[in-house]
Write an enzyme that holds these catalytic residues in place. Sequence first.
Site, PDB file in Angstrom:
ATOM      1  N   ASP A 272       0.337  -1.465  -0.171  1.00 41.94           N
ATOM      2  CA  ASP A 272       0.060   0.010   0.020  1.00 41.94           C
ATOM      3  C   ASP A 272       0.703   0.960   0.154  1.00 41.94           C
ATOM      4  OD1 ASP A 272      -1.976   2.062   0.591  1.00 41.94           O
ATOM      5  OD2 ASP A 272      -3.679   0.513   1.168  1.00 41.94           O
TER       6      ASP A 272
ATOM      7  N   THR B 287      -8.152  -2.741  -2.848  1.00 40.86           N
ATOM      8  CA  THR B 287      -7.637  -2.290  -3.502  1.00 40.86           C
ATOM      9  C   THR B 287      -9.404  -1.497  -3.824  1.00 40.86           C
ATOM     10  OG1 THR B 287      -5.795  -2.794  -4.707  1.00 40.86           O
ATOM     11  CG2 THR B 287      -6.707  -0.421  -5.063  1.00 40.86           C
TER      12      THR B 287
ATOM     13  N   ARG C  85     -13.207  -5.055  -6.268  1.00 43.78           N
ATOM     14  CA  ARG C  85     -14.255  -4.155  -7.103  1.00 43.78           C
ATOM     15  C   ARG C  85     -13.478  -4.578  -8.439  1.00 43.78           C
ATOM     16  NH1 ARG C  85     -17.241  -3.538  -4.008  1.00 43.78           N
ATOM     17  NH2 ARG C  85     -18.271  -1.417  -3.841  1.00 43.78           N
TER      18      ARG C  85
ATOM     19  N   ASP D 191     -15.292 -12.774  -5.727  1.00 45.07           N
ATOM     20  CA  ASP D 191     -16.197 -12.833  -5.451  1.00 45.07           C
ATOM     21  C   ASP D 191     -16.943 -11.183  -6.268  1.00 45.07           C
ATOM     22  OD1 ASP D 191     -18.698 -13.225  -4.144  1.00 45.07           O
ATOM     23  OD2 ASP D 191     -17.921 -11.244  -2.675  1.00 45.07           O
TER      24      ASP D 191
ATOM     25  N   GLU E  11     -19.548  -7.479 -13.923  1.00 45.73           N
ATOM     26  CA  GLU E  11     -20.580  -8.186 -12.785  1.00 45.73           C
ATOM     27  C   GLU E  11     -21.827  -8.398 -13.539  1.00 45.73           C
ATOM     28  OE1 GLU E  11     -20.591  -9.126  -8.305  1.00 45.73           O
ATOM     29  OE2 GLU E  11     -20.124  -6.622  -9.244  1.00 45.73           O
TER      30      GLU E  11
ATOM     31  N   HIS F 195     -21.361 -11.947  -5.580  1.00 42.33           N
ATOM     32  CA  HIS F 195     -20.755 -10.629  -4.616  1.00 42.33           C
ATOM     33  C   HIS F 195     -21.893 -10.941  -3.036  1.00 42.33           C
ATOM     34  CE1 HIS F 195     -20.005  -5.866  -5.493  1.00 42.33           C
ATOM     35  NE2 HIS F 195     -19.579  -6.440  -3.540  1.00 42.33           N
TER      36      HIS F 195
ATOM     37  N   GLY G  51     -20.087  -9.374   0.853  1.00 39.05           N
ATOM     38  CA  GLY G  51     -20.645  -7.984   1.811  1.00 39.05           C
ATOM     39  C   GLY G  51     -21.822  -8.336   2.897  1.00 39.05           C
TER      40      GLY G  51
END
Length: 344
Positions: free
Chosen positions: A192, A224, A253, A276, A281, A302, A305
Site C-alpha cells: 500500500d 484496493t 471490485r 466474489d 459483474e 458478490h 458483504g
Amino acid sequence: MRTSPGDRSAPRTALAMGPAAAAAVFPPDALAALGRVCDLVPPPALDDFTTERARAVLRDVEILVTGWGCPALDASVLAAAPRLRAVVHSAGSVRAHVTAACWDRGVEVSSAAAANALPVAEYTVAMILLTGKRVLERARDLRRTRRRDDPLDTPRTVGNFGRTVGILSASMVGRRVVELLRPYDFRVLLHDPCVTAAEADALGVTAVPLDELFARSDTVSVHTPLLPGTRGLVGRRLISAMRPGAVLINTARGAVVDQEALTEAVLHGRVRAVLDVTDPEVLPPGHPLWDHDGDNLLITPHLAGSQGNEWARLADLAVREVARWTAGDGFAHPVRRERLDRLA
C-alpha cells in the site's frame, strides 16, 4: 439523550434508501431502536426526493439515515432541506449519493463501512484457509472417486502452515483481514503506497513493493478501492509473476483486476482464483470462465458483504451514530472529505 417518537427536542430524522434496502436493514425492531434515539419520520423511506411527500419531509429533517438506493444529495436536494446537518449511511461507500454540495454545506457524514468490512474480511480469511488446504478440489475428488486419499501422500504444497499471504491495500477490509489472520501461522505481506514501513510493522505485516507481493505470495487478496488510478492495477505482468498454483482472491471490485489476463491464467491452470467480484459483474453468459471445468476457480455472487442477519450490524451502527450525534459526541465513524480520493 433518551428520546421518544415525536420528541421535538430530538433531531428530526428520515430514512432515505430504496424500499428493498429499508426492509432488509431496518425491520420493525431496528426501526424501533432508531426511533428511540431521534424523532423518526414514519416509513416509507424516501427513494425519490422530487415527490411532494419527500419535499415535505426534507423541509424539517436534520439527519438522513441513508442506504443502498438513496438518490444523490445534490444542491437542489439540499436547498429543499435547509435544516439538514448530518447523513448517517447504513452501508459502505457514500460516493453514489454524498456530493460535493454536502461537503460545501458542512453536512457531517458517517458510514457503516466498518461494519460492512467485517463479513468481507471473514469471507476472505475463510477462502485463504480453504484454498490453502485445497478443500474444494479435494472434496470434488472425493465425490468423483468415492474414495478417501491417503493423507500421508498429501503434497507439501497443501496446508496453511507458514504460507505467505499478500494483502493488496490496507483499506478498511484489508486491515480487518490482517487482524483476523493474526492467530494463524502465516507470513503476511502488504503493499500500500500510503502505508509506511513503520505503520506496516505496527500492523504486524511486512511492507513490500507491488511486484514482490505477487511474486512471493502463495495467496494474494485484493482489497484496493476502484479509483481512476487502480483500474486494471492487477494486470497481466503481475498475474504472470504469481507462483504456479498461487491463489488470487478478489472481494474488492472486479475492474481492479484485468479480467482477460486473469481468465487466461486460470484457463491454463497457472493460478487459482476466488472471485466474489468480476468485470463485468455478472460475467456475460458466454464467458469462458462459466464453462471452465477445472478445480482452480470459484466464483461467488458478490456475497462477501453484509447479507442476511449481518444487516443487523449495519442498523446497529447507524443507530449508535445517530445517538452519538444527538448527544453531541460526534460520529465514531466519520467520513472526511479529504479522504474521498482514497475511499471506495
